[in-house]
Design a protein around this motif. Sequence first.
Motif, PDB file in Angstrom:
ATOM      1  N   HIS A 213     -37.390  96.673  51.086  1.00 32.37           N
ATOM      2  CA  HIS A 213     -38.050  96.147  49.883  1.00 32.37           C
ATOM      3  C   HIS A 213     -39.080  95.059  50.200  1.00 32.37           C
ATOM      4  O   HIS A 213     -40.087  94.962  49.540  1.00 32.37           O
ATOM      5  N   ASP A 214     -38.811  94.263  51.237  1.00 26.22           N
ATOM      6  CA  ASP A 214     -39.740  93.158  51.549  1.00 26.22           C
ATOM      7  C   ASP A 214     -40.645  93.471  52.729  1.00 26.22           C
ATOM      8  O   ASP A 214     -41.168  92.556  53.370  1.00 26.22           O
ATOM      9  N   HIS A 242     -46.659  90.267  48.495  1.00 25.90           N
ATOM     10  CA  HIS A 242     -45.896  91.100  49.453  1.00 25.90           C
ATOM     11  C   HIS A 242     -45.484  92.446  48.838  1.00 25.90           C
ATOM     12  O   HIS A 242     -45.319  93.419  49.549  1.00 25.90           O
ATOM     13  N   HIS A 268     -39.662  95.727  43.067  1.00 24.03           N
ATOM     14  CA  HIS A 268     -38.374  95.015  43.093  1.00 24.03           C
ATOM     15  C   HIS A 268     -38.435  93.608  42.507  1.00 24.03           C
ATOM     16  O   HIS A 268     -37.412  92.946  42.381  1.00 24.03           O
ATOM     17  N   HIS A 269     -39.650  93.139  42.154  1.00 27.33           N
ATOM     18  CA  HIS A 269     -39.720  91.840  41.466  1.00 27.33           C
ATOM     19  C   HIS A 269     -40.156  91.989  40.006  1.00 27.33           C
ATOM     20  O   HIS A 269     -40.588  91.026  39.376  1.00 27.33           O
ATOM     21  N   ASP A 296     -31.270  92.360  45.173  1.00 24.95           N
ATOM     22  CA  ASP A 296     -32.062  91.351  45.884  1.00 24.95           C
ATOM     23  C   ASP A 296     -31.825  89.971  45.274  1.00 24.95           C
ATOM     24  O   ASP A 296     -31.526  89.002  45.976  1.00 24.95           O
TER      25      ASP A 296
HETATM   26 FE   LIG Z   1     -39.224  90.582  47.662  1.00 27.36          FE
END
Ligand SMILES: [Fe+2]
Length: 358
Positions: A213-214, A242, A268-269, A296
């Motif tokens: 995810h990151d 990101h 994911h954010h 997360d």
């Molecule tokens: Fe992230």
Amino acid sequence: MMQDLDLSTIKLLLIDDEAHCTKLMEAFLRQAGFSHLTMTNDSRQALELYKKVKPDLVALDMRMPHMDGFEVMRQLREVIPAEDYVPILIVTGELDAPTKHKALADGANDFINKPVDAMEVVLRIKNQLETRRLHQQVRMHNQHLEAQVRLRTKVVEQTQLDLLNRLVLASEYRHDEKGAHAWRVGRVAMLLAELKGLPPEQVDMIKKTAPLHDVGKIGLLDSIILKEGVYTPAEWEVMKTHTKIGSKLLADSRSPLLMMAREIALTHHERWDGTGYHRLKDVQTPLAGRIVSLADAFDVMTHACSYKAPLTLAQARAEIERNAGTQFDPELSALFLTLIDREGENLLADSTAVQLFA
Ligand SMILES: [Fe+2]
């Protein structure tokens, strides 16, 4: 070709109500070199004998008391596996066209006329056995090819996974050498996906892609990634890129895994109320993204970083409950609370790539 047949291993089953017929056939066949012969003059025993002997070929009379050749053939065809070629030869004096047609339609492979002729019996049986042998060869060849394909597919999948895992490690390396956060998120996202009732293949894909995810953090400067303390608003804006960098890195692939990884990296954010990084509201964020968003956030809450102490499990639980329907998908949040109650401290455990992907 035919001389390759090893008659000593061939098993034949002869079914005829007249003993002198089976005796005659036996004599012909023994003379020709066949040694495993099983005979019966009672057609009611045919099925049991077939199951016991597992013959390579059945020679079957048509007109018999109790159970005629058609009935025996029906019983035998029911137990002979579709992929196995076990020839049934009809031995009969009544070779009128309707009988012949019906017998062929019911699964007969050839006919032998009564009164039987030694040469014809042996040649017709050998012909059928040769067909059986070729059939078995093709089947074995196919099985071998299928096994090869399975093996190669496994190697390709393993390599793909191996590369994904190394990409996770590379992207996390500067600030989290072992990628501990990434693997924990992978595990928790997998558990949530499972609890949501997703099909096993989807759960497996989430398990494999959530740790990425990151991945976009690989494109951020050390001054952002390694900063101790709280970000300034300007730094925060850079940090937020990101998700887009990750999406760019994973874009344009036709691999379902990479497509899902991209979706997760990008979303994911996001927040349920549409105030997340890209302001996508509720269902516009794909399910995988909503699942990883919870996993997360939970992991960040429950682990320390340079500017904050970790929340306890109970505090994290309350936080998720409080943010259900605003930050998080309310249905997934409810499931997550169940997951916390079920797993307790286990949910905080480290999960290495090896454990996760074993
Ligand atoms: Fe992230």
